[in-house]
Design an enzyme around this catalytic site. Structure first.
Site, PDB file in Angstrom:
ATOM      1  N   THR A   1      18.544  -8.980 -55.498  1.00  0.00           N
ATOM      2  CA  THR A   1      17.984  -8.420 -56.730  1.00  0.00           C
ATOM      3  C   THR A   1      18.135  -6.901 -56.621  1.00  0.00           C
ATOM      4  O   THR A   1      18.518  -6.397 -55.558  1.00  0.00           O
ATOM      5  CB  THR A   1      16.489  -8.780 -56.887  1.00  0.00           C
ATOM      6  OG1 THR A   1      15.771  -8.187 -55.802  1.00  0.00           O
ATOM      7  CG2 THR A   1      16.267 -10.288 -56.898  1.00  0.00           C
TER       8      THR A   1
ATOM      9  N   GLU B   1      16.108  -4.640 -56.120  1.00  0.00           N
ATOM     10  CA  GLU B   1      15.273  -4.025 -55.086  1.00  0.00           C
ATOM     11  C   GLU B   1      15.926  -4.205 -53.720  1.00  0.00           C
ATOM     12  O   GLU B   1      16.256  -5.334 -53.327  1.00  0.00           O
ATOM     13  CB  GLU B   1      13.883  -4.685 -55.088  1.00  0.00           C
ATOM     14  CG  GLU B   1      12.901  -4.004 -54.177  1.00  0.00           C
ATOM     15  CD  GLU B   1      11.634  -4.834 -53.951  1.00  0.00           C
ATOM     16  OE1 GLU B   1      10.903  -4.536 -53.011  1.00  0.00           O
ATOM     17  OE2 GLU B   1      11.422  -5.801 -54.714  1.00  0.00           O
ATOM     18  N   LEU B   2      16.131  -3.118 -52.982  1.00  0.00           N
ATOM     19  CA  LEU B   2      16.835  -3.161 -51.702  1.00  0.00           C
ATOM     20  C   LEU B   2      16.165  -4.132 -50.723  1.00  0.00           C
ATOM     21  O   LEU B   2      14.996  -3.968 -50.385  1.00  0.00           O
ATOM     22  CB  LEU B   2      16.888  -1.753 -51.085  1.00  0.00           C
ATOM     23  CG  LEU B   2      17.594  -1.654 -49.733  1.00  0.00           C
ATOM     24  CD1 LEU B   2      19.075  -1.959 -49.863  1.00  0.00           C
ATOM     25  CD2 LEU B   2      17.360  -0.304 -49.104  1.00  0.00           C
ATOM     26  N   ASP B   3      16.923  -5.136 -50.290  1.00  0.00           N
ATOM     27  CA  ASP B   3      16.443  -6.151 -49.345  1.00  0.00           C
ATOM     28  C   ASP B   3      15.165  -6.833 -49.845  1.00  0.00           C
ATOM     29  O   ASP B   3      14.370  -7.333 -49.045  1.00  0.00           O
ATOM     30  CB  ASP B   3      16.198  -5.540 -47.951  1.00  0.00           C
ATOM     31  CG  ASP B   3      17.459  -4.928 -47.367  1.00  0.00           C
ATOM     32  OD1 ASP B   3      18.552  -5.475 -47.612  1.00  0.00           O
ATOM     33  OD2 ASP B   3      17.356  -3.892 -46.675  1.00  0.00           O
TER      34      ASP B   3
ATOM     35  N   ASN C   1      22.514 -11.945 -49.632  1.00  0.00           N
ATOM     36  CA  ASN C   1      22.659 -10.942 -48.576  1.00  0.00           C
ATOM     37  C   ASN C   1      22.028 -11.499 -47.314  1.00  0.00           C
ATOM     38  O   ASN C   1      21.120 -12.334 -47.383  1.00  0.00           O
ATOM     39  CB  ASN C   1      21.937  -9.652 -48.986  1.00  0.00           C
ATOM     40  CG  ASN C   1      22.055  -8.563 -47.930  1.00  0.00           C
ATOM     41  OD1 ASN C   1      23.118  -8.359 -47.345  1.00  0.00           O
ATOM     42  ND2 ASN C   1      20.961  -7.860 -47.666  1.00  0.00           N
TER      43      ASN C   1
ATOM     44  N   MET D   1      27.381  -2.455 -46.204  1.00  0.00           N
ATOM     45  CA  MET D   1      26.378  -1.407 -45.974  1.00  0.00           C
ATOM     46  C   MET D   1      26.321  -0.387 -47.106  1.00  0.00           C
ATOM     47  O   MET D   1      26.241   0.821 -46.867  1.00  0.00           O
ATOM     48  CB  MET D   1      26.653  -0.725 -44.628  1.00  0.00           C
ATOM     49  CG  MET D   1      26.642  -1.688 -43.453  1.00  0.00           C
ATOM     50  SD  MET D   1      25.115  -2.638 -43.256  1.00  0.00           S
ATOM     51  CE  MET D   1      24.087  -1.399 -42.466  1.00  0.00           C
TER      52      MET D   1
ATOM     53  N   SER E   1      17.159 -12.865 -42.149  1.00  0.00           N
ATOM     54  CA  SER E   1      16.795 -13.485 -43.423  1.00  0.00           C
ATOM     55  C   SER E   1      18.012 -13.528 -44.338  1.00  0.00           C
ATOM     56  O   SER E   1      18.739 -12.543 -44.456  1.00  0.00           O
ATOM     57  CB  SER E   1      15.714 -12.659 -44.137  1.00  0.00           C
ATOM     58  OG  SER E   1      14.596 -12.411 -43.297  1.00  0.00           O
TER      59      SER E   1
ATOM     60  N   ASN F   1      29.789 -12.612 -39.521  1.00  0.00           N
ATOM     61  CA  ASN F   1      29.204 -13.568 -40.483  1.00  0.00           C
ATOM     62  C   ASN F   1      30.276 -14.110 -41.426  1.00  0.00           C
ATOM     63  O   ASN F   1      30.272 -15.295 -41.761  1.00  0.00           O
ATOM     64  CB  ASN F   1      28.067 -12.918 -41.269  1.00  0.00           C
ATOM     65  CG  ASN F   1      26.790 -12.857 -40.456  1.00  0.00           C
ATOM     66  OD1 ASN F   1      26.117 -13.862 -40.263  1.00  0.00           O
ATOM     67  ND2 ASN F   1      26.469 -11.675 -39.942  1.00  0.00           N
TER      68      ASN F   1
ATOM     69  N   GLY G   1      32.486  -8.321 -39.384  1.00  0.00           N
ATOM     70  CA  GLY G   1      32.732  -9.548 -40.134  1.00  0.00           C
ATOM     71  C   GLY G   1      32.471 -10.833 -39.370  1.00  0.00           C
ATOM     72  O   GLY G   1      33.070 -11.870 -39.670  1.00  0.00           O
TER      73      GLY G   1
ATOM     74  N   HIS H   1      20.090 -10.092 -43.900  1.00  0.00           N
ATOM     75  CA  HIS H   1      19.453  -8.876 -43.405  1.00  0.00           C
ATOM     76  C   HIS H   1      18.847  -9.147 -42.022  1.00  0.00           C
ATOM     77  O   HIS H   1      18.189 -10.170 -41.826  1.00  0.00           O
ATOM     78  CB  HIS H   1      18.357  -8.418 -44.370  1.00  0.00           C
ATOM     79  CG  HIS H   1      17.714  -7.140 -43.948  1.00  0.00           C
ATOM     80  ND1 HIS H   1      18.326  -5.919 -44.099  1.00  0.00           N
ATOM     81  CD2 HIS H   1      16.536  -6.901 -43.334  1.00  0.00           C
ATOM     82  CE1 HIS H   1      17.541  -4.977 -43.596  1.00  0.00           C
ATOM     83  NE2 HIS H   1      16.452  -5.544 -43.136  1.00  0.00           N
TER      84      HIS H   1
HETATM   85  C1  GAR Z   1      24.546  -8.299 -39.533  1.00  0.00           C
HETATM   86  O1  GAR Z   1      23.656  -8.286 -38.453  1.00  0.00           O
HETATM   87  C2  GAR Z   1      23.794  -8.186 -40.837  1.00  0.00           C
HETATM   88  O2  GAR Z   1      22.532  -8.799 -40.803  1.00  0.00           O
HETATM   89  C3  GAR Z   1      23.668  -6.697 -40.971  1.00  0.00           C
HETATM   90  O3  GAR Z   1      24.892  -6.190 -40.517  1.00  0.00           O
HETATM   91  C4  GAR Z   1      25.423  -7.062 -39.536  1.00  0.00           C
HETATM   92  C5  GAR Z   1      26.869  -7.366 -39.904  1.00  0.00           C
HETATM   93  O4  GAR Z   1      27.518  -8.027 -38.860  1.00  0.00           O
HETATM   94  N1  GAR Z   1      23.410  -6.321 -42.313  1.00  0.00           N
HETATM   95  C6  GAR Z   1      22.689  -5.257 -42.673  1.00  0.00           C
HETATM   96  O5  GAR Z   1      22.202  -4.507 -41.871  1.00  0.00           O
HETATM   97  C7  GAR Z   1      22.545  -5.058 -44.154  1.00  0.00           C
HETATM   98  N2  GAR Z   1      21.732  -3.912 -44.421  1.00  0.00           N
HETATM   99  P1  GAR Z   1      28.942  -8.708 -39.109  1.00  0.00           P
HETATM  100  O6  GAR Z   1      29.829  -7.653 -39.760  1.00  0.00           O
HETATM  101  O7  GAR Z   1      29.434  -9.043 -37.734  1.00  0.00           O
HETATM  102  O8  GAR Z   1      28.754  -9.922 -39.969  1.00  0.00           O
END
Ligand code: GAR
Length: 210
Positions: free
Chosen positions: A141, A143-145, A107, A90, A136, A14, A12, A109
């Site tokens: 949408t 479509e995945l990512d 999202n 995830m 990014s 972000n 978490g 990524h």
């Molecule tokens: C981040 O790096 C994010 O971009 C990635 O998971 C991490 C979460 O970190 N997301 C994905 O891979 C989505 N498929 P956080 O829990 O410290 O924010």
């Protein structure tokens, strides 16, 4: 203030960046709900520390995606979010779930989309011998990512890097660009057009770089 729901599966960091930007007044919004699909993750402690309503919606063994997504919808709906932020969430979301929040779900990524959708992006960048990498933020949408990119940040890749080095470098940039996108959304500046992101009504053709 816009009501922001954040979906997480892990640390978490972000989420924290967005909580902090709301607290400082940088974002004209408030994180009113944090939902995790995993119990006992650190992101839930961050929500607790910030006195934000938080809950766990964990998948049951063998549960169909549509069923899980209906339970997630029910939990989310209680919080009446204006914006849904996927921050390290995830799970793949079904089309019917995504449609409910079209144009108001982002999202983040860890790659320079459209390169490397899916998992293990840092290792895949190393394996490919790329000299740049990044993160990014995109509208979600079905479509995945694959949804329209709003903002990207680039980082260099050095010879001696391993996946953990890249993850750390990318994370630092994520904490910069995600709050910025959420800020713009809360200012009413961002919208999703016909598979393209719009900022102040203008097309963000290839996604902007910050
Ligand atoms: C981040 O790096 C994010 O971009 C990635 O998971 C991490 C979460 O970190 N997301 C994905 O891979 C989505 N498929 P956080 O829990 O410290 O924010």
């Amino acid at each position: 203030k816009l009501r922001i729901a954040v979906l997480i599966s892990g640390s978490g960091s972000n989420l924290q960046a967005i909580i902090d930007a709301c607290a400082s007044g940088e974002i004209n919004g408030e994180v009113t709900a944090v939902i995790s699909n995993k119990a006992d993750v650190y992101g839930l402690q961050r929500a607790q520390a910030a006195k934000i309503s938080h809950s766990v919606v964990a998948a049951n063994r063998g549960e169909a995606r549509e069923l899980y997504d209906r339970r997630l919808t029910a939990e989310l709906a209680q919080h009446k979010p204006d914006l849904v932020v996927l921050a390290g969430f995830m799970r793949i979301l079904s089309e019917s779930f995504v449609r409910q929040y079209e144009g108001k779900m982002f999202n983040i990524h860890p790659s320079l989309l459209p390169k490397y959708p899916g998992l293990d992006t840092h290792q895949r960048v190393l394996d490919a011998g790329d000299d740049e990498h990044g993160a990014s933020v995109h509208f979600v949408t079905p479509e995945l990512d694959g949804g329209p990119v709003v903002l990207q940040a680039k980082v260099p890749v050095f010879e001696e890097d391993d996946a953990a080095d890249l993850a750390q470098r990318v994370h630092t940039q994520e904490h910069r660009i995600y709050p910025l996108v959420v800020k713009w959304f809360c200012q009413g500046r961002l919208a999703m057009g016909d598979n393209i992101a719009l900022m102040d009504g203008n097309k963000l053709a290839a996604g902007g770089y910050a």
